[in-house]
Write a protein that holds these residues in place. Structure first.
Motif, mmCIF file in Angstrom:
data_model
loop_
_atom_site.group_PDB
_atom_site.id
_atom_site.type_symbol
_atom_site.label_atom_id
_atom_site.label_comp_id
_atom_site.label_asym_id
_atom_site.label_seq_id
_atom_site.Cartn_x
_atom_site.Cartn_y
_atom_site.Cartn_z
ATOM 1 N N ASP A 169 39.969 54.311 -19.071
ATOM 2 C CA ASP A 169 40.086 54.118 -20.514
ATOM 3 C C ASP A 169 39.931 52.664 -20.932
ATOM 4 O O ASP A 169 39.379 52.372 -21.985
ATOM 5 N N THR A 197 31.591 48.260 -17.371
ATOM 6 C CA THR A 197 31.926 49.643 -17.728
ATOM 7 C C THR A 197 30.699 50.504 -17.418
ATOM 8 O O THR A 197 29.716 49.995 -16.884
ATOM 9 N N THR A 237 29.128 54.883 -16.650
ATOM 10 C CA THR A 237 29.247 56.346 -16.638
ATOM 11 C C THR A 237 29.620 56.843 -15.245
ATOM 12 O O THR A 237 29.263 56.226 -14.241
ATOM 13 N N LEU A 290 23.148 58.368 -21.600
ATOM 14 C CA LEU A 290 24.434 57.847 -22.051
ATOM 15 C C LEU A 290 24.657 56.415 -21.542
ATOM 16 O O LEU A 290 25.163 55.546 -22.270
ATOM 17 N N THR A 291 24.266 56.167 -20.300
ATOM 18 C CA THR A 291 24.378 54.819 -19.726
ATOM 19 C C THR A 291 23.599 53.815 -20.579
ATOM 20 O O THR A 291 24.096 52.728 -20.895
ATOM 21 N N MET A 337 25.300 52.991 -23.860
ATOM 22 C CA MET A 337 26.401 52.034 -23.682
ATOM 23 C C MET A 337 25.855 50.620 -23.543
ATOM 24 O O MET A 337 26.403 49.659 -24.086
ATOM 25 N N GLN A 348 32.571 56.606 -19.432
ATOM 26 C CA GLN A 348 32.246 57.968 -19.872
ATOM 27 C C GLN A 348 32.088 58.861 -18.640
ATOM 28 O O GLN A 348 31.184 58.652 -17.835
ATOM 29 N N LEU A 373 31.119 62.376 -17.313
ATOM 30 C CA LEU A 373 30.407 63.568 -17.775
ATOM 31 C C LEU A 373 31.085 64.842 -17.291
ATOM 32 O O LEU A 373 31.561 64.912 -16.154
#
Ligand code: TRP
Length: 319
Positions: free
Chosen positions: A136, A143, A145, A274-275, A278, A294, A296
């Motif tokens: 989190d 950071t 995925t 998604l990567t 970000m 994130q 998945l």
């Protein structure tokens, strides 16, 4: 004294010019530079890389940003990871994307203290890998995925497709940081659910054939965690399992495409997309320290009909 001062001044000027030159490609034309490092070339990492590149390009095009993307593969070699990332830093990249755990760990070491943000992709256990403080709140400049592996869902599928398989061989590479936590989880699952298991550890790809042959002598089925080295040798594994007419359950869809019987797992194109999103957010000013990893969860069942037919298992309800 004067001479020394003049010399020192020259040195400073020379340094400034050098720095100016090497930085000018990015700085003077304002283009954003992104370095992508992929651990090795196997089906899944290739798929992720393509998705990262496509989404980065389309998002940055849409925003009218000038950019360059430099993609390199480390061919599974730790010293190559280091060399590629050192070169990225020398080239003045604005952000690095690292695909798979060993690439992310190597990149993190090289980028430490440079202030260059790192976005990792498909790291199964980013906390265990030492990349983030927590999912989190990553806490630093890193950071990305994660493709956390649903061991119990894979085993539920195994129980349904081949209910007689009770003794599993676990095939993995000891130096793969993504397999090790999954192997631990699988062993706990086997223990708690009335299975027995045997470990087949390989040091590198050249061991795979002998180790899988040995496992197949005693075991009813094979389980493969999310292991880059074994994924890269799936053709051999699949050939041996088909010859022995035994099922091989795997932790990623790519390993099913490459001959494994079945898996439950995420879509790696979605994960790559998604990567990239970000990465774009970070380039636009978001702080990776507070951007949650994130994980998945779009898990899908995938089966290989050819492998199923070859070993006489009915997968028709999932085909
Ligand atoms: N999750 C792996 C890691 O953390 C990388 C990976 C992505 C992978 N897709 C895969 C490994 C498919 C094996 C097979 O390094």
């Amino acid at each position: 004294m004067k001479k020394l001062f003049a010399l020192a001044l020259c040195a400073v000027f020379a340094l400034m010019m050098f720095a100016g030159c090497s930085g000018s490609a990015g700085a003077s034309d304002g283009a954003v530079k992104i370095g992508i490092i992929k651990y090795m070339d196997h089906t899944s990492l290739d798929e992720i890389t393509a998705a990262v590149e496509n989404t980065l390009s389309s998002e940055l095009d849409e925003q009218g940003v000038e950019y360059s993307i430099d993609t390199k593969s480390a061919n599974g070699d730790p010293s190559t990871i280091n060399a590629i990332c050192t070169q990225f830093v020398a080239d003045g990249v604005d952000l690095v994307v690292a695909i798979a755990t060993p690439a992310a760990q190597g990149a993190a070491t090289v980028l430490e203290g440079t202030g260059i943000p790192l976005v990792f992709s498909a790291v199964t256990d980013p906390v265990d890998a030492g990349l983030v403080d927590s999912l989190d709140a990553p806490g630093g400049s890193i950071t990305g995925t994660s493709d956390a592996i649903p061991v119990s869902q894979i085993m539920d599928l195994a129980a349904e497709l081949t209910p007689d398989a009770k003794n599993f061989g676990i095939l993995y590479c000891t130096s793969e940081p993504s397999s090790v936590p999954v192997v631990t989880e699988a062993k706990e699952f086997f223990d708690a659910n009335g299975y027995t298991c045997e470990e087949g550890a390989v040091a590198d790809e050249t061991d795979v054939q002998t180790v899988v042959q040995n496992l197949l002598k005693d075991c009813d089925a094979i389980f493969i965690p999310i292991d880059n080295t074994v994924a890269n040798a799936m053709a051999i594994v699949s050939e041996e399992c088909i010859a022995a007419k035994k099922p091989v359950y795997v932790a990623a869809d790519s390993m099913v495409r490459d001959g494994g019987l079945a898996s439950v797992g995420v879509n790696y194109t979605n994960l790559g997309n998604l990567t990239a999103e970000m990465a774009v957010d970070i380039l636009n000013g978001s702080d990776p320290a507070t951007m949650a990893v994130q994980v998945l969860t779009d898990n899908n069942i995938v089966v290989n009909e050819e492998t199923a037919a070859a070993i006489g298992v009915d997968v028709s309800q999932y085909a």
